[in-house]
Every structure is written in C-alpha cells, then in structure tokens.
Design a protein around this motif. Sequence first.
Motif, PDB file in Angstrom:
ATOM      1  N   UNK A  82      30.680  41.105  40.839  1.00 28.48           N
ATOM      2  CA  UNK A  82      30.929  39.667  40.730  1.00 28.48           C
ATOM      3  C   UNK A  82      31.944  39.371  39.636  1.00 28.48           C
ATOM      4  N   UNK A  83      31.855  40.085  38.511  1.00 32.48           N
ATOM      5  CA  UNK A  83      32.820  39.866  37.427  1.00 32.48           C
ATOM      6  C   UNK A  83      34.224  40.270  37.854  1.00 32.48           C
ATOM      7  N   UNK A  84      34.350  41.378  38.577  1.00 28.34           N
ATOM      8  CA  UNK A  84      35.682  41.803  39.005  1.00 28.34           C
ATOM      9  C   UNK A  84      36.262  40.842  40.033  1.00 28.34           C
ATOM     10  N   UNK A  85      35.433  40.294  40.904  1.00 28.79           N
ATOM     11  CA  UNK A  85      35.930  39.308  41.875  1.00 28.79           C
ATOM     12  C   UNK A  85      36.369  38.042  41.144  1.00 28.79           C
ATOM     13  N   UNK A  86      35.645  37.657  40.107  1.00 29.13           N
ATOM     14  CA  UNK A  86      36.028  36.466  39.339  1.00 29.13           C
ATOM     15  C   UNK A  86      37.355  36.696  38.626  1.00 29.13           C
ATOM     16  N   UNK A  87      37.562  37.877  38.062  1.00 38.51           N
ATOM     17  CA  UNK A  87      38.830  38.190  37.394  1.00 38.51           C
ATOM     18  C   UNK A  87      39.968  38.185  38.399  1.00 38.51           C
ATOM     19  N   UNK A  88      39.732  38.764  39.587  1.00 36.52           N
ATOM     20  CA  UNK A  88      40.772  38.750  40.626  1.00 36.52           C
ATOM     21  C   UNK A  88      41.112  37.326  41.038  1.00 36.52           C
ATOM     22  N   UNK A  89      40.100  36.473  41.133  1.00 34.14           N
ATOM     23  CA  UNK A  89      40.356  35.084  41.521  1.00 34.14           C
ATOM     24  C   UNK A  89      41.189  34.367  40.468  1.00 34.14           C
ATOM     25  N   UNK A  90      40.915  34.609  39.204  1.00 28.28           N
ATOM     26  CA  UNK A  90      41.694  33.976  38.131  1.00 28.28           C
ATOM     27  C   UNK A  90      43.133  34.471  38.155  1.00 28.28           C
ATOM     28  N   UNK A  91      43.328  35.768  38.363  1.00 29.88           N
ATOM     29  CA  UNK A  91      44.691  36.321  38.400  1.00 29.88           C
ATOM     30  C   UNK A  91      45.460  35.766  39.579  1.00 29.88           C
ATOM     31  N   UNK A  92      44.827  35.728  40.753  1.00 27.34           N
ATOM     32  CA  UNK A  92      45.523  35.201  41.937  1.00 27.34           C
ATOM     33  C   UNK A  92      45.846  33.719  41.748  1.00 27.34           C
ATOM     34  N   UNK A  93      44.925  32.984  41.143  1.00 31.88           N
ATOM     35  CA  UNK A  93      45.180  31.557  40.901  1.00 31.88           C
ATOM     36  C   UNK A  93      46.348  31.355  39.954  1.00 31.88           C
ATOM     37  N   UNK A  94      46.423  32.172  38.911  1.00 30.32           N
ATOM     38  CA  UNK A  94      47.537  32.018  37.967  1.00 30.32           C
ATOM     39  C   UNK A  94      48.870  32.430  38.617  1.00 30.32           C
ATOM     40  N   UNK A  95      48.840  33.440  39.477  1.00 35.11           N
ATOM     41  CA  UNK A  95      50.068  33.846  40.175  1.00 35.11           C
ATOM     42  C   UNK A  95      50.540  32.739  41.096  1.00 35.11           C
ATOM     43  N   UNK A  96      49.592  32.139  41.838  1.00 32.41           N
ATOM     44  CA  UNK A  96      49.974  31.061  42.750  1.00 32.41           C
ATOM     45  C   UNK A  96      50.449  29.830  41.999  1.00 32.41           C
ATOM     46  N   UNK A  97      49.887  29.572  40.827  1.00 29.80           N
ATOM     47  CA  UNK A  97      50.286  28.420  40.046  1.00 29.80           C
ATOM     48  C   UNK A  97      51.698  28.599  39.519  1.00 29.80           C
ATOM     49  N   UNK A  98      52.031  29.822  39.065  1.00 25.67           N
ATOM     50  CA  UNK A  98      53.390  30.102  38.565  1.00 25.67           C
ATOM     51  C   UNK A  98      54.394  30.057  39.710  1.00 25.67           C
ATOM     52  N   UNK A  99      53.963  30.465  40.906  1.00 24.52           N
ATOM     53  CA  UNK A  99      54.872  30.495  42.045  1.00 24.52           C
ATOM     54  C   UNK A  99      55.245  29.078  42.478  1.00 24.52           C
ATOM     55  N   UNK A 100      54.304  28.139  42.366  1.00 26.82           N
ATOM     56  CA  UNK A 100      54.587  26.750  42.769  1.00 26.82           C
ATOM     57  C   UNK A 100      55.490  26.045  41.767  1.00 26.82           C
ATOM     58  N   UNK A 101      55.356  26.400  40.495  1.00 29.19           N
ATOM     59  CA  UNK A 101      56.116  25.688  39.454  1.00 29.19           C
ATOM     60  C   UNK A 101      57.562  26.093  39.378  1.00 29.19           C
TER      61      UNK A 101
END
Length: 101
Positions: A82-101
């Motif tokens: 569960x912790x590794x899935x949460x870390x992956x979700x945070x990383x993917x979210x930050x990548x997608x956020x940088x890609x939109x900006x």
Amino acid sequence: MFTPKYPPQDTAPVPTTPAPTAYSPVPYNPTHVPAAPAPASNRPTVQLTPGSTLTLVAGGGALVLVVGAVLVSMLLAVAITAASVAVCAVVIRSILKEHKA
C-alpha cells in the motif's frame, strides 16, 4: 431478426387433474423394543502424563507463535504494498502536473 418467436397459445396440452382419493387414517400402535447395550470397548484409554501434557502445551504455544508470525508478515506485506502504491501515485501525479504546466 432479433425479435423472439413465440409459439401460438393454443398448442399447449390441456392439463388434466387426477381424481381425488379418499384418505383413511390407520391407527399406529408402536411396539417397544429395548435397545441392546453397547459392547465394551477393547481400546485403551488415553493417559495424559505430566510430560505429555507439557509437550502438548509447548506444541500448542509454538503453533500459536508460528501462525502469529505468518499473519503479521502478511499484514506487513500488505502495508508495504500500500505504501509503494501511494508513492507511485504521488510521483505520477507530480509528473502529470508538471506536464500540464
């Protein structure tokens, strides 16, 4: 093409009802037959000595500890996943956020 095709209504056979039979109860008179006594067993009974009792208690305690260790390790595996899935979700979210900006 996709509509169901039902047979005509008048092709089903007409149900016939059987003639009712007259019910005549028969009196029940049970005869009491005494049960035969159980035969004596030739098997020896289990004798628990203090040593065998101690062995059983120690074996049961060891079993409880092993089952507990297995359950705790499974819980730890779920928590790590569960912790590794949460870390992956945070990383993917930050990548997608940088890609939109």
